[in-house]
Design a protein around this motif. Sequence first.
Motif, PDB file in Angstrom:
ATOM      1  N   PRO A  11    -101.368 -25.773 111.287  1.00  0.00           N
ATOM      2  CA  PRO A  11    -101.051 -26.302 112.391  1.00  0.00           C
ATOM      3  C   PRO A  11     -99.908 -26.794 112.642  1.00  0.00           C
ATOM      4  N   GLU A  12     -98.813 -26.846 111.729  1.00  0.00           N
ATOM      5  CA  GLU A  12     -97.534 -27.113 112.003  1.00  0.00           C
ATOM      6  C   GLU A  12     -96.536 -26.160 111.640  1.00  0.00           C
ATOM      7  N   LYS A  14     -93.549 -26.054 111.562  1.00  0.00           N
ATOM      8  CA  LYS A  14     -92.401 -26.397 110.592  1.00  0.00           C
ATOM      9  C   LYS A  14     -92.738 -27.023 109.340  1.00  0.00           C
ATOM     10  N   SER A  15     -94.030 -26.429 108.857  1.00  0.00           N
ATOM     11  CA  SER A  15     -94.574 -27.073 107.516  1.00  0.00           C
ATOM     12  C   SER A  15     -93.987 -25.917 106.408  1.00  0.00           C
ATOM     13  N   PHE A  16     -94.256 -26.727 105.218  1.00  0.00           N
ATOM     14  CA  PHE A  16     -93.837 -26.031 103.970  1.00  0.00           C
ATOM     15  C   PHE A  16     -94.697 -24.876 103.827  1.00  0.00           C
ATOM     16  N   TYR A  41    -102.683 -19.897 114.118  1.00  0.00           N
ATOM     17  CA  TYR A  41    -102.622 -20.810 115.126  1.00  0.00           C
ATOM     18  C   TYR A  41    -101.655 -20.494 116.423  1.00  0.00           C
ATOM     19  N   PHE A 102    -108.172 -27.461 103.111  1.00  0.00           N
ATOM     20  CA  PHE A 102    -108.809 -28.314 103.885  1.00  0.00           C
ATOM     21  C   PHE A 102    -110.274 -28.504 103.342  1.00  0.00           C
ATOM     22  N   SER A 105    -111.391 -25.596 100.714  1.00  0.00           N
ATOM     23  CA  SER A 105    -111.723 -24.462 101.597  1.00  0.00           C
ATOM     24  C   SER A 105    -110.503 -24.089 102.496  1.00  0.00           C
ATOM     25  N   THR A 106    -110.725 -23.151 103.314  1.00  0.00           N
ATOM     26  CA  THR A 106    -109.683 -22.854 104.475  1.00  0.00           C
ATOM     27  C   THR A 106    -109.753 -23.847 105.595  1.00  0.00           C
ATOM     28  N   PRO A 107    -108.758 -23.747 106.257  1.00  0.00           N
ATOM     29  CA  PRO A 107    -109.043 -24.542 107.636  1.00  0.00           C
ATOM     30  C   PRO A 107    -109.918 -23.654 108.543  1.00  0.00           C
ATOM     31  N   ILE A 109    -109.975 -22.471 111.217  1.00  0.00           N
ATOM     32  CA  ILE A 109    -109.322 -21.222 112.167  1.00  0.00           C
ATOM     33  C   ILE A 109    -109.475 -20.060 111.287  1.00  0.00           C
ATOM     34  N   TYR A 193     -96.437 -34.784  99.056  1.00  0.00           N
ATOM     35  CA  TYR A 193     -96.103 -36.238  98.435  1.00  0.00           C
ATOM     36  C   TYR A 193     -94.928 -35.775  97.307  1.00  0.00           C
TER      37      TYR A 193
END
Lengths: 236, 236
Positions: A11-12, A14-16, A41, A102, A105-107, A109, A193
């Motif tokens: 969902p982001e 800019k995510s890693f 997404y 998540f 499992s998968t998200p 979507i 983290y």
Amino acid sequence: MSNILVVHAHPEPKSFCTALATAAVEEFEARGDTVVVSDLYAQKFNPVASSDDFRSRANPDYLVYSLEQRNAQEHTSLGGDIKTEVDRVLAADTIVFVFPMFWFSTPAILKGWIDRVFLSGTFYGGKRIYGRASMRGKKAVAAVTLGGREHMFGVDALHGELARGMMRHFFQGTLGYVGFDVIEPFFGYHVPYCSNDDRAGILENWRDHLRSLDRKPVMNMPDLSRFDDVFRPLEA
Amino acid sequence: MSNILVVHAHPEPKSFCTALATAAVEEFEARGDTVVVSDLYAQKFNPVASSDDFRSRANPDYLVYSLEQRNAQEHTSLGGDIKTEVDRVLAADTIVFVFPMFWFSTPAILKGWIDRVFLSGTFYGGKRIYGRASMRGKKAVAAVTLGGREHMFGVDALHGELARGMMRHFFQGTLGYVGFDVIEPFFGYHVPYCSNDDRAGILENWRDHLRSLDRKPVMNMPDLSRFDDVFRPLEA
């Protein structure tokens, strides 16, 4: 030269995790492959399997989703967004899944992409599963990011095994079930983290994973020769 | 008298799976319990976790979904549909899940209900998992319908174990992880293919399952006393 499909679900933008998807595109394009990206997404992919997925129905009064999937292929009545994704999978030699874990499992979507795209009939049939299913000869590889640490997974660890335990439904029950050669997956542990240096290291390890894909081990799937014609175990 | 939440997710309102959900409502109401139903298809529940779920953000520039879940609870900025479902779970003593198995997992609409409703903070925390998580003292029970036969599941069977293998991500990794007492689940095998008499038998067995819920075995979850403060296994 191969055809590659990257299926990405974070969902982001800019995510890693997105950086891992972008790295996959770069690695395959650098070696001359053709790459298509399904960015679920960005596409606002609808993950909800429903009667709306079929423009006409074998049984308009009672929905059995898998039977309607079969009917829709015969009568070309499959919803357009599904058809696009099915064609992408069929055109690919290798599918690369990149997503955050998540709930082991998968998200949703991506779960819904599987529910709607891995069609009964085209991908598998009642007895055409695992080594007899239709994705035989294609490869599937996944990069999965998660918050947990590596020591939390394993036979005697907190959560048990990861690829063969918690995520068995995906690697065996989904990718293996439809016949893919499932490459040993890549996990990015503790991603939210860890330090930027650690993340840079994970990204480099993922690029290495992709560069040596042809030499990576393939996960074992059930050997159908050990089972009878209704999949009861044969006597030893 | 207890508060019961039935979470149901099947795309066909006339399905056998829906009959199992209806039977659950009847059984609990017959003994005087208060029953609320989250019928995810009827509610057109949105399963896609995204930045839209938060009316204000701790970090508007970069979405870490679980961190925004925590922030949203502190600042009551959680989307209304999520808040409704969270409140239903918190008010319930027992949650009953009724769904068809799609790809050895839940349909995406239910996966997304978990992704969006099982809030980091409210349901679990970094070290508050399994027996230390927040749903302690509540029960979870599931009725799952599937096309496969019972002989396809088990230690030496085609797909391996079902509740503890293929669906471990759900029973252990989701329900157990947030602290529920997870009652041994009920599986309706071969449902699309069996006779009406067989289905009537499955329905009656499910009613029996619910009537004897208090005597049903609870699934074992990881014993946190066997792990150190970062969940490494302690020396034996």
